[in-house]
Design a protein around this motif. Structure first.
Motif, PDB file in Angstrom:
ATOM      1  N   VAL A 179     -96.342  -9.100  84.251  1.00  0.00           N
ATOM      2  CA  VAL A 179     -97.866 -10.312  84.357  1.00  0.00           C
ATOM      3  C   VAL A 179     -98.034 -10.944  85.987  1.00  0.00           C
ATOM      4  N   ASP A 182     -98.875  -8.293  88.449  1.00  0.00           N
ATOM      5  CA  ASP A 182    -100.400  -7.253  88.482  1.00  0.00           C
ATOM      6  C   ASP A 182    -101.140  -7.841  87.228  1.00  0.00           C
ATOM      7  N   ARG A 183    -101.504  -9.185  87.799  1.00  0.00           N
ATOM      8  CA  ARG A 183    -102.478  -9.566  86.387  1.00  0.00           C
ATOM      9  C   ARG A 183    -103.221  -8.487  85.030  1.00  0.00           C
ATOM     10  N   ARG A 184    -104.029  -7.943  85.190  1.00  0.00           N
ATOM     11  CA  ARG A 184    -104.965  -7.048  84.793  1.00  0.00           C
ATOM     12  C   ARG A 184    -104.101  -5.822  84.038  1.00  0.00           C
ATOM     13  N   SER A 185    -103.286  -4.675  84.742  1.00  0.00           N
ATOM     14  CA  SER A 185    -102.242  -3.986  84.014  1.00  0.00           C
ATOM     15  C   SER A 185    -100.883  -4.863  83.169  1.00  0.00           C
ATOM     16  N   ALA A 187    -100.595  -7.751  82.199  1.00  0.00           N
ATOM     17  CA  ALA A 187    -101.583  -7.695  80.636  1.00  0.00           C
ATOM     18  C   ALA A 187    -101.292  -7.179  79.566  1.00  0.00           C
ATOM     19  N   VAL A 188    -101.992  -5.444  80.108  1.00  0.00           N
ATOM     20  CA  VAL A 188    -101.413  -4.450  79.489  1.00  0.00           C
ATOM     21  C   VAL A 188     -99.542  -4.136  78.816  1.00  0.00           C
ATOM     22  N   SER A 265    -108.383   6.747  84.846  1.00  0.00           N
ATOM     23  CA  SER A 265    -108.982   5.449  84.455  1.00  0.00           C
ATOM     24  C   SER A 265    -109.584   5.080  85.985  1.00  0.00           C
ATOM     25  N   TYR A 267    -107.281   3.493  87.799  1.00  0.00           N
ATOM     26  CA  TYR A 267    -107.288   1.984  88.469  1.00  0.00           C
ATOM     27  C   TYR A 267    -105.846   2.070  89.373  1.00  0.00           C
ATOM     28  N   PRO A 269    -104.469  -1.633  90.909  1.00  0.00           N
ATOM     29  CA  PRO A 269    -104.605  -2.925  90.708  1.00  0.00           C
ATOM     30  C   PRO A 269    -105.479  -3.796  91.803  1.00  0.00           C
ATOM     31  N   TYR A 270    -105.006  -3.351  93.264  1.00  0.00           N
ATOM     32  CA  TYR A 270    -106.343  -3.518  94.900  1.00  0.00           C
ATOM     33  C   TYR A 270    -107.129  -1.923  95.078  1.00  0.00           C
TER      34      TYR A 270
END
Length: 297
Positions: A179, A182-185, A187-188, A265, A267, A269-270
């Motif tokens: 986390v 990177d917050r999004r990945s 979190a997964v 997808s 994806y 991180p930025y």
């Protein structure tokens, strides 16, 4: 000397000007002269200095030279203010030079780690692990067997660790680290870590110590064997754990997850993350190939 009258100028602008006259006599000649006395209040002020026609710059400017203050992050004055003429060209020797930025070549980025450096530099971690996993077959093998290794490692902690919360602490450390990257990945990845902890706890309670240890041993041997085959046959490079054991174990599950998210997808991180990482990976692999070529010679 006696006043002889007044000299009338523009009645709208100035009062009459007194005229003084005097006469002088000598043996040779006789003359009469007049003097006009102009009051100081009527004298015109001096004209402002004119600029050359070729100069299109504005009025004089005061230049204050500054230099970066690295201690406070701002600017500090250097020297005393100096006023220059509007048409003067600045001295290159004293003019402040533009801030020099470090080279952004892949080799330089590889040496500096890509980002700002440190434990939470995602580009550096990802480039380190990616330099050892560039072959698609090897990446696919790791995608299949990395998370089972993590699951059975938590199962082993449930079975053999002296503390009952050792598996929970291990899963929490992994999840918190992902986390922070990177917050999004992340979190997964943290959710997957929690699911692995819950599944390992259920397996430990169901299988017991004896059968559970056998499951751990068989799974670990099979998964690690497949990964070594991926490195030896397809990647043709030793695993990352031989160079940095802690970083390899920390990044392996997250690397697999990011690869899957990016493949299915797109994806990142930025924006530009994978492009920057690919430059770092290419630089690291070129450095490794150069070292390998030197050893052969």
């Amino acid at each position: 000397m006696t006043p002889s009258g007044f000299l009338h100028g523009d009645v709208n602008r100035s009062p009459p000007i007194p005229v003084w006259s005097f006469s002088s006599s000598s043996a040779s000649s006789s003359s009469s002269r007049s003097i006009i006395a102009i009051p100081t209040t009527m004298r015109k002020p001096p004209l402002p200095p004119t600029r050359p026609q070729s100069c299109n710059r504005p009025s004089p400017v005061i230049f204050i030279f500054t230099e970066p203050n690295f201690r406070t992050g701002g600017l500090k004055r250097k020297g005393r203010p100096r006023q220059t003429s509007p048409c003067a060209t600045p001295d290159k020797s004293t003019s402040p030079s533009p801030k020099q930025t470090p080279s952004s070549s892949p080799a330089t980025m590889a040496q500096s780690g890509g980002g700002g450096g440190g434990v939470l530099d995602l580009e550096r971690h990802f480039a380190f692990y990616g330099a050892y996993h560039s072959n698609p077959v090897n990446v696919f093998i790791h995608a299949l067997f990395v998370w089972p290794i993590f699951l059975t490692a938590l199962l082993l902690l449930h079975l053999a660790a002296p503390s009952l919360h050792a598996a929970a602490v291990g899963a929490a450390v992994y999840g918190a680290f992902y986390v922070s990257l990177d917050r999004r990945s992340g979190a997964v990845a943290a959710v997957l870590c929690f699911l692995c902890w819950a599944a390992s706890a259920a397996l430990a309670a169901r299988l017991g110590y004896s059968v559970g240890c056998k499951v751990v041993l068989i799974t670990q041997l099979f998964c690690w064997t497949m990964q070594f085959i991926g490195h030896g046959v397809f990647e043709k490079r030793a695993p990352a754990l031989l160079d940095n054991l802690v970083q390899a174990f920390l990044m392996a599950p997250y690397f697999v997850l990011l690869e899957i998210l990016h493949k299915f997808s797109g994806y990142e991180p930025y924006p530009g993350f994978h492009a920057n990482v690919q430059k770092l990976i290419d630089a690291k692999r070129k450095e490794w190939e150069d070292k390998k070529a030197k050893k052969r010679t």
